[in-house]
Design an enzyme around this catalytic site. Structure first.
Site, PDB file in Angstrom:
ATOM      1  N   GLU A  60       0.804  -1.215   0.000  1.00 61.89           N
ATOM      2  CA  GLU A  60       0.000   0.000   0.000  1.00 61.89           C
ATOM      3  C   GLU A  60       0.841   1.270   0.000  1.00 61.89           C
ATOM      4  O   GLU A  60       0.549   2.224  -0.736  1.00 61.89           O
ATOM      5  CB  GLU A  60      -0.949  -0.006   1.203  1.00 61.89           C
ATOM      6  N   HIS A 129      -9.765  -5.335  10.802  1.00 59.77           N
ATOM      7  CA  HIS A 129     -10.423  -5.206   9.505  1.00 59.77           C
ATOM      8  C   HIS A 129     -11.807  -4.574   9.623  1.00 59.77           C
ATOM      9  O   HIS A 129     -12.630  -4.720   8.716  1.00 59.77           O
ATOM     10  CB  HIS A 129     -10.552  -6.581   8.844  1.00 59.77           C
TER      11      HIS A 129
END
Length: 326
Positions: A60, A129
């Site tokens: 990322e 998450h």
């Protein structure tokens, strides 16, 4: 008008803008060969080719940095994160580079880039998450933040974001990519920074965004059975925030409940409450009440998920408390 899923509305927005402007491209994990982790980019590789729909490694920080550099050099990247939970690794590029390019260059050049992907809980995905990051991003000057799940508005807002000369974070919902709504045919552009009234009401204002708007609407339906008329406002854009829509509604209803999936401390709900008391204090007939997720990390068990998140019952209880009814 056509019934369209959120997934398809987002794809249509990106595809239309890529056809319109050859400088627009999409990059991220599994966006090309796999058609997107949530199939948002299905078919885009076939239409635009591997130079404009780019699969990246699981890095990322790296691909966000490539996107920022491309934007500084005249392109208009769309960077997809599989989830904003993973975007934490790229916050240096988003917060320290993209958001500050315009000011650090004394206005000589900007960073027209869109970072997008799902934010918030998505069932039993546990602590790392299930986080909601709108307030994190909105706390950074230089960034705009969009958080909307209505297909028509999401399409129009994403198209506006791609054309905008500023870095913009688009926060979606993993659970609601299949959520449907009427989307007009042809060109749709929705102004960034304008809220939408999803339900008119006279007794209390409920302000929310993203998938919690649906919970607020369910609560409003039940409240109507008890004779309480709730107005539901969908912020759509977190920064810039539509203060006027909040204030005008509170002046009409005299009560405010804010529903926010994020943790309560220093979040979007706190900002909305502050705006209301600052600009509509004399119109409030009760203290502002916030309905947030619990101030803990979300556990895996389904009982934890149910207890953690706002829901219609919690919203109804909050509304009745500001209306002083049991």
């Amino acid at each position: 008008m056509a019934e369209t899923t959120l997934r398809d509305a987002l794809r249509d927005a990106m595809s239309e803008e890529m056809r319109r402007d050859e400088n627009v491209f999409l990059m991220g994990e599994e966006v090309a060969e796999y058609n997107g982790a949530y199939k948002v980019s299905k078919g885009m590789l076939d239409e635009f080719g591997a130079k404009r729909v780019i699969d990246t490694p699981i890095t990322e920080l790296g691909f966000a940095g490539i996107g920022v550099g491309a934007a500084m050099n005249g392109l208009r990247p769309i960077v997809e994160f599989m989830t904003w939970n993973f975007a934490v690794l790229a916050f240096d590029q988003i917060v320290n580079n993209a958001a500050k390019t315009l000011s650090q260059s004394a206005g000589h050049f900007g960073c027209p880039i869109v970072f997008r992907g799902p934010s918030g809980s998505a069932g039993q995905l546990a602590q790392q998450h299930s986080q909601t990051f709108e307030s994190w991003m909105a706390n950074t000057p230089g960034l705009k933040v969009i958080s909307c799940i209505d297909p028509a508005d999401a399409k129009g807002l994403l198209k506006s974001a791609i054309r905008d000369d500023n870095p913009i974070c688009v926060m979606e919902s993993e659970l609601l990519y299949g959520h449907t709504g009427e989307v007009p045919e042809g060109e749709i552009l929705v102004e960034i920074g304008k809220a939408a009234v999803r339900r008119e009401g006279t007794d209390v204002t409920i302000v929310s965004y993203n998938k919690m708007v649906l919970e607020a609407l369910k609560a409003a339906e039940e409240l109507a059975k008890d004779g309480i008329s709730a107005e539901v406002i969908d912020l759509r854009t977190i920064r810039p925030m539509d203060h006027a829509a909040i204030i005008d509604s509170v002046k009409k209803t005299n009560r405010l409940v804010v529903v926010d999936e994020a943790w309560p401390f220093a979040g979007v709900s706190a900002e909305v409450a502050y705006i209301a008391q600052k600009h509509a204090f004399d119109y409030l007939d009760a203290p502002v009440v916030r309905v947030n997720s619990k101030d803990v990390s979300l556990g895996y068990a389904p009982t934890f998920v149910e207890e953690f998140l706002p829901n219609p019952k919690k919203i109804i209880d909050a509304v009745k408390s500001v209306a002083y009814v049991s």
